[in-house]
Design a protein around this motif. Sequence first.
Motif, short mmCIF file in Angstrom:
data_model
loop_
_atom_site.label_atom_id
_atom_site.label_comp_id
_atom_site.label_asym_id
_atom_site.label_seq_id
_atom_site.Cartn_x
_atom_site.Cartn_y
_atom_site.Cartn_z
N LYS A 5 -3.14 -1.23 -2.27
CA LYS A 5 -2.67 -2.62 -2.25
C LYS A 5 -3.53 -3.43 -1.29
CE LYS A 5 1.72 -4.41 -0.91
NZ LYS A 5 3.02 -3.97 -0.45
N ARG A 13 -1.03 -14.52 5.02
CA ARG A 13 -0.70 -14.01 6.36
C ARG A 13 -1.80 -14.35 7.37
NH1 ARG A 13 2.53 -13.16 4.96
NH2 ARG A 13 3.52 -11.20 4.57
N TYR A 185 19.86 -18.96 13.23
CA TYR A 185 19.26 -19.12 11.91
C TYR A 185 18.63 -20.51 11.69
CZ TYR A 185 20.95 -14.91 9.35
OH TYR A 185 21.15 -13.63 8.84
N PRO A 221 15.86 -11.28 -1.56
CA PRO A 221 16.17 -10.25 -0.56
C PRO A 221 15.06 -10.01 0.46
CG PRO A 221 15.78 -9.25 -2.71
CD PRO A 221 15.81 -10.75 -2.92
N LEU A 222 13.83 -10.46 0.20
CA LEU A 222 12.79 -10.31 1.23
C LEU A 222 12.91 -11.38 2.30
CD1 LEU A 222 9.54 -9.26 -0.67
CD2 LEU A 222 11.38 -7.85 0.23
N HIS A 223 13.76 -12.38 2.05
CA HIS A 223 13.95 -13.48 3.01
C HIS A 223 15.44 -13.51 3.39
CE1 HIS A 223 13.14 -17.13 5.15
NE2 HIS A 223 12.92 -17.96 4.15
N GLY A 224 16.12 -14.62 3.19
CA GLY A 224 17.51 -14.74 3.66
C GLY A 224 18.47 -13.78 3.00
N ALA A 226 18.36 -10.85 2.69
CA ALA A 226 18.37 -9.51 3.31
C ALA A 226 19.68 -9.22 4.05
CB ALA A 226 17.18 -9.36 4.26
N GLY A 259 16.64 -5.83 6.12
CA GLY A 259 17.02 -6.20 7.48
C GLY A 259 16.05 -5.66 8.52
N PHE A 260 14.95 -5.05 8.06
CA PHE A 260 13.95 -4.50 8.99
C PHE A 260 12.57 -5.07 8.70
CE2 PHE A 260 17.37 -1.67 9.64
CZ PHE A 260 17.23 -1.23 10.95
N HIS A 262 9.12 -7.66 9.82
CA HIS A 262 8.93 -9.11 9.85
C HIS A 262 7.47 -9.47 9.60
CE1 HIS A 262 9.24 -13.29 11.12
NE2 HIS A 262 10.52 -13.15 10.83
N ALA A 263 7.25 -10.63 9.00
CA ALA A 263 5.89 -11.06 8.69
C ALA A 263 5.12 -11.48 9.94
CB ALA A 263 5.93 -12.22 7.70
N ARG A 271 16.07 -12.68 17.95
CA ARG A 271 17.42 -13.03 17.50
C ARG A 271 18.31 -11.80 17.38
NH1 ARG A 271 15.07 -16.19 12.37
NH2 ARG A 271 13.95 -14.20 12.35
N ALA A 312 16.53 -10.69 12.22
CA ALA A 312 17.79 -11.41 12.47
C ALA A 312 18.88 -11.06 11.48
CB ALA A 312 17.53 -12.91 12.44
N ASP A 313 18.49 -10.59 10.31
CA ASP A 313 19.49 -10.36 9.26
C ASP A 313 20.34 -9.11 9.45
OD1 ASP A 313 19.27 -12.61 7.63
OD2 ASP A 313 17.56 -11.80 6.54
C1 LIG Z 1 15.89 -13.62 9.08
C2 LIG Z 1 15.25 -14.13 7.89
C3 LIG Z 1 14.15 -13.33 7.29
O1 LIG Z 1 13.67 -13.73 6.28
S1 LIG Z 1 13.61 -11.94 8.10
C4 LIG Z 1 13.02 -10.94 6.74
C5 LIG Z 1 14.14 -10.41 5.92
N1 LIG Z 1 13.65 -9.46 4.92
C6 LIG Z 1 13.93 -8.16 4.97
O2 LIG Z 1 14.59 -7.66 5.86
C7 LIG Z 1 13.40 -7.35 3.84
C8 LIG Z 1 12.75 -6.07 4.32
N2 LIG Z 1 11.50 -6.35 5.00
C9 LIG Z 1 10.36 -6.58 4.34
O3 LIG Z 1 10.29 -6.52 3.09
C10 LIG Z 1 9.13 -6.93 5.15
O4 LIG Z 1 9.20 -6.38 6.42
C11 LIG Z 1 8.91 -8.46 5.22
C12 LIG Z 1 9.98 -9.10 6.10
C13 LIG Z 1 8.96 -9.10 3.83
C14 LIG Z 1 7.55 -8.72 5.85
O5 LIG Z 1 6.59 -8.22 4.94
P1 LIG Z 1 5.08 -7.97 5.38
O6 LIG Z 1 4.61 -9.08 6.22
O7 LIG Z 1 4.35 -7.63 4.15
O8 LIG Z 1 5.26 -6.70 6.32
P2 LIG Z 1 4.14 -5.85 7.07
O9 LIG Z 1 2.78 -6.37 6.75
O10 LIG Z 1 4.56 -5.80 8.48
O11 LIG Z 1 4.34 -4.42 6.38
C15 LIG Z 1 3.57 -3.34 6.81
C16 LIG Z 1 3.99 -2.10 6.07
O12 LIG Z 1 5.34 -1.74 6.48
C17 LIG Z 1 6.15 -1.66 5.35
N3 LIG Z 1 7.43 -2.24 5.62
C18 LIG Z 1 7.64 -3.45 6.14
N4 LIG Z 1 8.94 -3.69 6.22
C19 LIG Z 1 9.57 -2.59 5.73
C20 LIG Z 1 10.92 -2.24 5.54
N5 LIG Z 1 11.89 -3.11 5.83
N6 LIG Z 1 11.21 -1.05 5.03
C21 LIG Z 1 10.25 -0.17 4.71
N7 LIG Z 1 8.92 -0.45 4.86
C22 LIG Z 1 8.61 -1.65 5.36
C23 LIG Z 1 5.45 -2.49 4.28
O13 LIG Z 1 5.80 -2.11 2.98
C24 LIG Z 1 4.00 -2.23 4.58
O14 LIG Z 1 3.67 -0.96 4.05
P3 LIG Z 1 2.40 -0.75 3.10
O15 LIG Z 1 1.24 -1.16 3.96
O16 LIG Z 1 2.62 -1.65 1.93
O17 LIG Z 1 2.45 0.68 2.76
#
Ligand SMILES: CCC(=O)SCCNC(=O)CCNC(=O)[C@H](O)C(C)(C)COP(=O)(O)OP(=O)(O)OC[C@H]1O[C@@H](n2cnc3c(N)ncnc32)[C@H](O)[C@@H]1OP(=O)(O)O
Length: 377
Positions: A5, A13, A185, A221-224, A226, A259-260, A262-263, A271, A312-313
């Motif tokens: 990927k 990013r 939030y 689910p990748l944003h709020g 979650a 819930g785990f 963050h970008a 939070r 935060a979620d």
């Molecule tokens: C409070 C409001 C919000 O919106 S906070 C975000 C809420 N979303 C979630 O909790 C959904 C789960 N989390 C995720 O999908 C990602 O961590 C989000 C938040 C989308 C960030 O994505 P991105 O910037 O791509 O993450 P990254 O570059 O740090 O990822 C690096 C590698 O780690 C992995 N990773 C990341 N998060 C998780 C997770 N929750 N569970 C399992 N694995 C995770 C990624 O897939 C990535 O792995 P790989 O390099 O693709 O193999």
Amino acid sequence: MTEAKKLSGAGLRGQSAGETALCTVGQTGSGLTYRGYDVKDLSANATFEEVAYLLLKGKLPNQAELDAYKTKLKGLRDLPQALKDVLERIPADAHPMDVMRTGCSMLGNLETENSFDEQQEATDRLLAVFPGLINYWYNFSHNNGKRINENTDADTIAEQFLWTLHDKKPSDLHVQVMQASLILYAEHEFNASTFTARVCASTLSDLHSCITGAIGSLRGPLHGGANEAAMDMIENWKSPEEAEKEIMGMLERKDKIMGFGHAIYRTSDPRNAIIKEWSEKLSKDVGDTVLYPVSAKVEEVMWREKKLFCNADFFHASAYHFMGIPTKLFTPIFVCSRLTGWAAHVFEQRANNRIIRPSADYTGPEPREVTPISERD
Ligand SMILES: CCC(=O)SCCNC(=O)CCNC(=O)[C@H](O)C(C)(C)COP(=O)(O)OP(=O)(O)OC[C@H]1O[C@@H](n2cnc3c(N)ncnc32)[C@H](O)[C@@H]1OP(=O)(O)O
Ligand SMILES: O=C([O-])CC(=O)C(=O)O
């Protein structure tokens, strides 16, 4: 073999997409400030109305300004009959985020923002009306057609949400937790939903369109979404041991743990510690011996195994659950709060606008001619 990927530049990013005076995210490793105030300080020493005022009007209010603002918001809670009619037609199995999206859009038809001079008024109206809007629909569709009175005596938006949901005055503890939650939030720089709102604003569109689009982005689910997805996961587990076993299996299958991560933040989301503390207090208040220990175990295992931290979620899920809030209403609460950040960004974009229109790296076929339809495979 599948290709690796391409992640580094994906999702924009690390690229700056504009300027903002509203918020910094992760600038000192894991901090979060709204107009220079630390979110920890705000959540300990302010109410959501003060934070809304800060974001929308540029300064923290003094007592007289706050009193006037709260009185104004309280006077704007009334749901127009045409909006109630629409809410009553939305089925019980609709997702509440879709109800928020439709409700916001419908209000844009009934009370259109005709000029940018009306942006503050239009935002205050949405702030005042959103809690009653979602809970009017929820009670009507899930409670045998019950029509709640949205004009409660609630003093604040936090209290109004809980009061209109349960149709009774909430406890002080629950109001305090909702205050903290709405503050946490409220704003987060160029996250996906806020960027949606800014892109929409950059075309000189109206406020309701910007907010309706942002609600759609927040829903995922990748944003709020979650917080809801985290609840759907943790409620399955009856003990920390079971949670650990299941999480280990999910990680082995490379499932995303909601819930785990963050970008932007790399080591923690500031939070989390705040909402986690409230979740623990609520857990004791309701005599819980399962959900909080399960949540704490998931946090421990995720850090141990992957160095992934709660955003935060995650602890919002258990906190909201302990207050008797149905899981599907978790993300709409996020809307009631983030509306302040979205609107402040719309105002900022409008004040210094250029249409947002990035370029793309083309990866499709070389130029070619159209084959007559009779000759195509
Ligand atoms: C409070 C409001 C919000 O919106 S906070 C975000 C809420 N979303 C979630 O909790 C959904 C789960 N989390 C995720 O999908 C990602 O961590 C989000 C938040 C989308 C960030 O994505 P991105 O910037 O791509 O993450 P990254 O570059 O740090 O990822 C690096 C590698 O780690 C992995 N990773 C990341 N998060 C998780 C997770 N929750 N569970 C399992 N694995 C995770 C990624 O897939 C990535 O792995 P790989 O390099 O693709 O193999
Ligand atoms: O900043 C992000 O990407 C997501 C987030 O935590 C938020 O919007 O609160």
